[in-house]
Write an enzyme that holds these catalytic residues in place. Structure first.
Site: not given
Lengths: 407, 89
Positions: A162, A302, A313, A331, A336, A395
């Site tokens: 990602c 993110h 976050e 997003k 995503h 990830f």
């Protein structure tokens, strides 16, 4: 501007919010989510995604090219052509040996592979396309851009899931600082709205399962968020050594001033709740840019809409900034886009600085009481910004943080 | 030269491989049509899948073969397949 600064001189976007930079920016500022039921995912536990609106690769690229490439390469080529034209560059006349290509990608041609795997399962071996491998290996996206534009410098693909698109931009920036090239076509591309990706991510508990309300499913920082939504797209930035851009009189859209990359070293899929890796990445990016937290006027988060990411976050931004500047999460609108996400959001951060306008985060109706952030919601917010951060986490625990300064 | 097989092959060339229809003529070689070996192999696989024919892959790699000869070759293979089917009955 310091000698080590890198200029952003061109942008190209192919996203669920729109085809092209102007359409994507308009879509993001309108704040309307794009997630909807996806017939390709019919029958799966999660049967919705954020897809491109009416993308016609044959019309854009011609069948002569599209027959041999996967969707992730098609999107990247279209975005790269837009970015190069936006930069006022002509691949017909440039010194190709000084032009690099660095593209982030998470999963290669999983759409093509899925089709070919069906033939293998049915034991129709001779029906498997000889293009199976060239269509699906992730590095082909950078190779096809080199062929298309005669960009003959360093050429590679970064894979940090990602964060791949942000890692690609940081890597490209390093190549420019090393004077390995004058220009890098950098960004990310991903076509991941496949049955295997939806099933795999949903089995991992990462996807929103709000099947009764796809449009409301991607809701970063909201108390009722339950996972991310798959998206697809490409974001390409033309990065240039500042003196090269200056010498040719290019229009500089923003300065790419800082990059910080770290690993959590904590867990394959969950973020470190203490946020050590992210904190170090932000600190490294700021130090690299020669800026302090007080110089940052906006964070493009993110913000995936998973319970754990957004909580971690939010906490890290509180810790680092004390009182963080306004935040947004794209997003919420485009889903995503995995390996493309970091690059699309970097391009959006450049546009945010240029327009001095922060696009809103959709679907944020009640901020998670454990998250204390000033998230821009409902409508785009005009705001004075000198510099902004763009966060990407993966990830695998990879973190990539980018710092852009207004031109 | 226009037979049902030829026209079908023109469609495959233009639809699947993106060859400009105006360039597909009986005397055009695979090289003229800018079909590299990968493209020729892809064409072979498409025809195997759609028509149930088996190609000698080396045959498909011959760049000097014209499109007309290729069409005749496919027609021959189709005729053999039909007569084999009749024999089986």
């Amino acid at each position: 501007m310091s000698a080590s600064d890198v200029a952003v001189t061109g942008l190209g976007l192919v996203t669920p919010a729109g085809l092209g930079v102007a359409a994507t920016w308009e879509g993001l500022c309108a704040g309307v989510p794009t997630a909807e039921t996806d017939p390709k995912l019919s029958g799966l536990p999660v049967d919705f995604s954020c897809r491109l609106p009416g993308f016609d690769p044959v019309a854009e690229l011609g069948r002569r090219l599209t027959w041999r490439i996967d969707l992730f390469t098609e999107m990247a080529l279209v975005a790269a052509r837009e970015a190069v034209a936006d930069a006022g560059l002509d691949p017909g006349t440039w010194d190709g040996a000084r032009v690099g290509v660095v593209i982030g990608n998470g999963s290669g041609g999983n759409v093509s592979l899925e089709a070919e795997y069906g033939k293998l399962r049915d034991n129709r071996i001779s029906a498997i396309s000889p293009l199976t491998i060239p269509r699906s290996v992730p590095n082909m996206v950078a190779g096809e851009i080199a062929i298309d534009m005669q960009a003959l410098g360093p050429n590679l693909v970064t894979a940090t899931a990602c964060a791949s698109g942000a890692t690609a931009l940081g890597t490209a920036r390093d190549l420019l600082r090393l004077n390995a090239c004058d220009i890098v076509i950098a960004g990310g591309s991903e076509s991941v709205c496949s049955r295997i990706a939806s099933a795999g991510f949903s089995q991992a508990g990462a996807l929103s399962s709000r099947t009764h309300d796809p449009a409301g499913s991607s809701r970063p920082f909201d108390a009722e968020r339950d996972g991310f939504v798959l998206g697809e797209g490409a974001g390409i930035l033309v990065l240039e050594r500042a003196e090269h851009a200056r010498a040719r009189g290019a229009r500089v859209q923003a300065h790419f001033s800082g990059y910080g990359a770290t690993a959590d070293g904590h867990h394959p899929t969950a973020p470190d709740p203490a946020g050590g890796g992210v904190r170090r990445a932000i600190s490294a990016a700021l130090a690299d840019a020669g800026l302090g937290v007080a110089d940052i006027d906006h964070v493009n988060a993110h913000g995936t809409s998973t319970e754990k990411n957004d909580l971690a976050e939010g906490r890290v931004l509180r810790t680092v900034f004390g009182s963080p500047p306004p935040v947004t999460a794209n997003k919420s609108i485009i889903g995503h886009c995995i390996g493309a996400a970091g690059a699309i959001e970097a391009a959006v951060t450049v546009l945010t600085l240029r327009h001095q306008l922060i696009p809103p985060t959709a679907n944020l109706h009640r901020l998670d009481p454990e998250i204390d952030l000033d998230v821009v919601t409902k409508t785009a917010r005009p705001h004075r910004m000198r510099a902004a951060l763009s966060n990407s986490f993966a990830f695998g625990g990879q973190n990539a943080v980018l710092v852009f300064k207004a031109a | 030269m226009s037979t049902a097989t030829y026209d079908m092959l023109v469609t495959k060339m233009t639809e699947n491989l993106g060859v400009d229809a105006s360039r597909v003529r009986p005397d055009a070689t695979f090289a003229d049509l800018e079909l590299d070996s990968l493209a020729a192999l892809e064409l072979g696989v498409i025809l195997e899948e759609d028509l149930g024919l088996t190609f000698d892959l080396d045959e498909l790699r011959r760049e000097e073969m014209t499109f007309g000869q290729f069409s005749a070759h496919v027609e021959r293979l189709l005729a053999e397949k039909r007569s084999a089917a009749v024999d089986a009955v």
